[in-house]
Design an enzyme around this catalytic site. Structure first.
Site, PDB file in Angstrom:
ATOM      1  N   GLY A  55       0.825  -1.222   0.000  1.00 15.78           N
ATOM      2  CA  GLY A  55       0.000   0.000   0.000  1.00 15.78           C
ATOM      3  C   GLY A  55       0.845   1.252   0.000  1.00 15.78           C
ATOM      4  O   GLY A  55       0.407   2.317   0.444  1.00 15.78           O
ATOM      5  N   THR A  74       1.763   3.249  -2.330  1.00 18.05           N
ATOM      6  CA  THR A  74       1.322   4.378  -3.170  1.00 18.05           C
ATOM      7  C   THR A  74       0.157   5.142  -2.542  1.00 18.05           C
ATOM      8  O   THR A  74      -0.242   6.191  -3.037  1.00 18.05           O
ATOM      9  CB  THR A  74       0.879   3.880  -4.572  1.00 18.05           C
ATOM     10  OG1 THR A  74      -0.139   2.879  -4.392  1.00 18.05           O
ATOM     11  CG2 THR A  74       2.039   3.311  -5.355  1.00 18.05           C
ATOM     12  N   ASP A  89      -1.001   6.673   3.569  1.00 13.01           N
ATOM     13  CA  ASP A  89      -0.136   6.305   4.696  1.00 13.01           C
ATOM     14  C   ASP A  89       1.182   5.711   4.221  1.00 13.01           C
ATOM     15  O   ASP A  89       2.237   5.977   4.803  1.00 13.01           O
ATOM     16  CB  ASP A  89      -0.832   5.261   5.589  1.00 13.01           C
ATOM     17  CG  ASP A  89      -2.026   5.825   6.317  1.00 13.01           C
ATOM     18  OD1 ASP A  89      -2.400   6.986   6.052  1.00 13.01           O
ATOM     19  OD2 ASP A  89      -2.596   5.101   7.158  1.00 13.01           O
ATOM     20  N   LEU A 141      -1.977  -8.138  -3.165  1.00 11.28           N
ATOM     21  CA  LEU A 141      -2.234  -8.746  -1.856  1.00 11.28           C
ATOM     22  C   LEU A 141      -3.032 -10.045  -1.956  1.00 11.28           C
ATOM     23  O   LEU A 141      -2.951 -10.893  -1.070  1.00 11.28           O
ATOM     24  CB  LEU A 141      -2.974  -7.737  -0.967  1.00 11.28           C
ATOM     25  CG  LEU A 141      -2.513  -7.679   0.474  1.00 11.28           C
ATOM     26  CD1 LEU A 141      -1.053  -7.330   0.582  1.00 11.28           C
ATOM     27  CD2 LEU A 141      -3.345  -6.670   1.260  1.00 11.28           C
ATOM     28  N   ALA A 160      -1.843  -2.142   2.572  1.00 11.24           N
ATOM     29  CA  ALA A 160      -2.706  -2.252   1.384  1.00 11.24           C
ATOM     30  C   ALA A 160      -4.106  -2.693   1.780  1.00 11.24           C
ATOM     31  O   ALA A 160      -4.285  -3.543   2.656  1.00 11.24           O
ATOM     32  CB  ALA A 160      -2.108  -3.242   0.390  1.00 11.24           C
ATOM     33  N   ALA A 161      -5.096  -2.094   1.132  1.00 15.01           N
ATOM     34  CA  ALA A 161      -6.491  -2.475   1.373  1.00 15.01           C
ATOM     35  C   ALA A 161      -7.382  -1.782   0.358  1.00 15.01           C
ATOM     36  O   ALA A 161      -6.987  -0.777  -0.242  1.00 15.01           O
ATOM     37  CB  ALA A 161      -6.934  -2.041   2.778  1.00 15.01           C
ATOM     38  N   SER A 190      -8.487  -0.711  12.001  1.00 14.03           N
ATOM     39  CA  SER A 190      -9.249   0.525  11.847  1.00 14.03           C
ATOM     40  C   SER A 190     -10.299   0.719  12.931  1.00 14.03           C
ATOM     41  O   SER A 190     -10.938  -0.234  13.383  1.00 14.03           O
ATOM     42  CB  SER A 190      -9.950   0.474  10.483  1.00 14.03           C
ATOM     43  OG  SER A 190     -10.944   1.457  10.396  1.00 14.03           O
ATOM     44  N   GLU A 205     -13.039   1.753  12.294  1.00 17.97           N
ATOM     45  CA  GLU A 205     -14.300   1.318  11.662  1.00 17.97           C
ATOM     46  C   GLU A 205     -14.760  -0.014  12.275  1.00 17.97           C
ATOM     47  O   GLU A 205     -15.946  -0.344  12.227  1.00 17.97           O
ATOM     48  CB  GLU A 205     -14.080   1.195  10.147  1.00 17.97           C
ATOM     49  CG  GLU A 205     -15.302   0.884   9.313  1.00 17.97           C
ATOM     50  CD  GLU A 205     -16.326   2.011   9.173  1.00 17.97           C
ATOM     51  OE1 GLU A 205     -16.025   3.167   9.507  1.00 17.97           O
ATOM     52  OE2 GLU A 205     -17.452   1.716   8.734  1.00 17.97           O
ATOM     53  N   TYR A 214     -16.463  -3.374   4.787  1.00 18.58           N
ATOM     54  CA  TYR A 214     -15.071  -2.987   5.079  1.00 18.58           C
ATOM     55  C   TYR A 214     -14.747  -3.249   6.548  1.00 18.58           C
ATOM     56  O   TYR A 214     -13.715  -3.842   6.883  1.00 18.58           O
ATOM     57  CB  TYR A 214     -14.873  -1.505   4.740  1.00 18.58           C
ATOM     58  CG  TYR A 214     -13.571  -0.914   5.248  1.00 18.58           C
ATOM     59  CD1 TYR A 214     -12.394  -1.031   4.513  1.00 18.58           C
ATOM     60  CD2 TYR A 214     -13.522  -0.228   6.465  1.00 18.58           C
ATOM     61  CE1 TYR A 214     -11.205  -0.486   4.979  1.00 18.58           C
ATOM     62  CE2 TYR A 214     -12.336   0.322   6.937  1.00 18.58           C
ATOM     63  CZ  TYR A 214     -11.182   0.185   6.193  1.00 18.58           C
ATOM     64  OH  TYR A 214     -10.012   0.721   6.660  1.00 18.58           O
ATOM     65  N   ARG A 246      -4.753  12.572   0.924  1.00 17.78           N
ATOM     66  CA  ARG A 246      -5.944  11.748   1.074  1.00 17.78           C
ATOM     67  C   ARG A 246      -6.641  11.606  -0.281  1.00 17.78           C
ATOM     68  O   ARG A 246      -6.690  12.574  -1.065  1.00 17.78           O
ATOM     69  CB  ARG A 246      -6.864  12.459   2.067  1.00 17.78           C
ATOM     70  CG  ARG A 246      -8.049  11.694   2.562  1.00 17.78           C
ATOM     71  CD  ARG A 246      -7.708  10.381   3.175  1.00 17.78           C
ATOM     72  NE  ARG A 246      -8.522  10.079   4.329  1.00 17.78           N
ATOM     73  CZ  ARG A 246      -8.808   8.840   4.726  1.00 17.78           C
ATOM     74  NH1 ARG A 246      -8.343   7.794   4.055  1.00 17.78           N
ATOM     75  NH2 ARG A 246      -9.528   8.630   5.800  1.00 17.78           N
TER      76      ARG A 246
END
Ligand code: NAP
Ligand code: G4F
Length: 319
Positions: free
Chosen positions: A8, A10, A13, A57, A79-80, A123, A125, A147, A182
């Protein structure tokens, strides 16, 4: 010289973390999936200093090869499919990338380099329909989106590999963190970019969803320092990273529009297309464990963060 592998890289974070690790003298390996058009904007300034590895991934073979080639001391699994709203129309892909693929990464590490230290990007979340406030490491999870459900899997499989295989694996339960890097669809950047465009006369309205949602928003540059700190301890553990302040989407609009002398009520239109099937109403984190054990604290507050983002979006949209 320490070596780190970042998935992740690119993303928001990944790019800040790569800069931090390069500053600390690490050799940084970045796993990147093939895309049909370039997505190097966030890492443009450092791209020549990264050892690039091709992989996805969901493809265990590519991860095994990435761990073999990089021979890392530390692995940061960032990555996600990270956009919550996209997880309803793409629940299976989100489950595979954001959830199940964490096991792919853990397996690659376990098979090739089990002594490498592992960070999983968990997260807030996961707290979803919160059962206590503020939320801390011991707060039970109640995810409200595909998610969030996938992240709960990623969190527990990380804990499980630590307990089953004695791996140094940590789960960082990070609350929302933002920056000028972001993605444009996330609410802070959507707002700051719209503010810049309206101020410059390029747009006339902004279409939004639920303005009452409350989030604990911090600055991504501060949060990647916590990721690194988690992997420098004597023992692996899980940590909440948050500011301890919550603000509504409405306050975000007030601050961002107000900064350039505009009243958001003249430009914002509520559009049901941006209202989610199930909402996370309130997030407010308690990061006192990270404060006392890692010595972590945030540097940038909410207003500074939003002003930083509006300034950069003004600059970008002027050119
Ligand atoms: P982001 O900007 O969306 O970056 C996601 C990264 O994952 C991108 O580099 C993306 O590559 C890569 N990726 C997606 N699918 C992939 C796949 N199948 N194989 C390999 N790479 C893949 O996310 P972020 O905000 O930096 O967040 C980093 C991590 O922290 C994510 O896991 C996110 O869920 C989690 N998190 C974020 C926050 C937050 O507030 N930012 C809070 C808690 C947790 P492309 O460039 O090719 O799309
Ligand atoms: O910026 P958001 O899309 O972020 P959300 O859903 O909180 O998720 C982010 O933070 C998580 C950590 O808690 C990460 F794990 C995740 O990867 C991601 O980085 O939305 C924030 C809030 C929501 O309540 C949403 O309903 O803003 C509300 N909102 C209102 N109108 C909107 C909009 N969100 C978006 N994206 N677009 C709108 O027009």
């Amino acid at each position: 010289m320490k070596r780190a592998l970042i998935t992740g890289i690119t993303g928001q974070d990944g790019s800040y973390l790569a800069e931090l690790l390069l500053e600390k003298g690490y050799e940084v390996y970045g796993l990147r999936r093939r895309t049909s058009t370039p997505n190097f904007e966030n890492v443009a300034a450092i791209q020549d200093r990264i050892h690039w590895l091709s992989g996805d991934l969901t493809d265990l073979a590519s991860l095994i090869e990435a761990v073999r080639v990089s021979d890392p001391d530390e692995v940061y699994n960032l990555a996600a499919q990270s956009f919550v709203a996209a997880s309803w129309p793409q629940p299976i892909a989100t489950g595979q990338i954001t959830g199940m693929a964490v096991t792919n990464m853990l397996e690659a590490v376990r098979i090739v380099k089990p002594t490498a230290r592992f960070y999983q990007a968990s997260s807030s979340e996961m707290f979803g329909k919160v059962v206590e406030t503020p939320q801390k490491e011991t707060t039970p999870f109640y995810p409200r989106s595909p998610y969030g459900v996938a992240k709960v899997y990623g969190h527990w499989i990380t804990v499980n590999y630590r307990e089953s295989f004695n791996m140094y694996a940590c789960s960082g339960i990070l609350f929302n963190h933002e920056s000028p890097r972001r993605g444009l669809e996330f609410v802070t950047r959507k707002v700051t970019n719209a503010v810049a465009r309206i101020k410059l006369g390029l747009d006339r309205e902004l279409r939004m969803g639920n303005l009452d949602a409350l989030r604990d928003w911090g600055y991504a540059g501060d949060y990647v320092k916590a990721m690194w700190l988690m992997l420098q301890q004597d023992e692996p553990d899980d940590y909440v990273i948050a500011t301890g302040e919550t603000h509504s989407v409405r306050e975000l609009l007030e601050v961002a529009f107000g900064y350039v002398g505009l009243d958001y009520r003249q430009y914002v239109v509520i559009d049901p297309a941006f209202v989610r099937p199930a909402e996370v109403d309130l997030l407010l984190g308690d990061s006192s464990k990270a404060g006392s054990k890692l010595g972590w604290k945030r540097e940038v507050d909410f207003k500074q963060l939003i002003e930083m983002m509006v300034n950069q979006d003004l600059e970008r949209n002027r050119t």
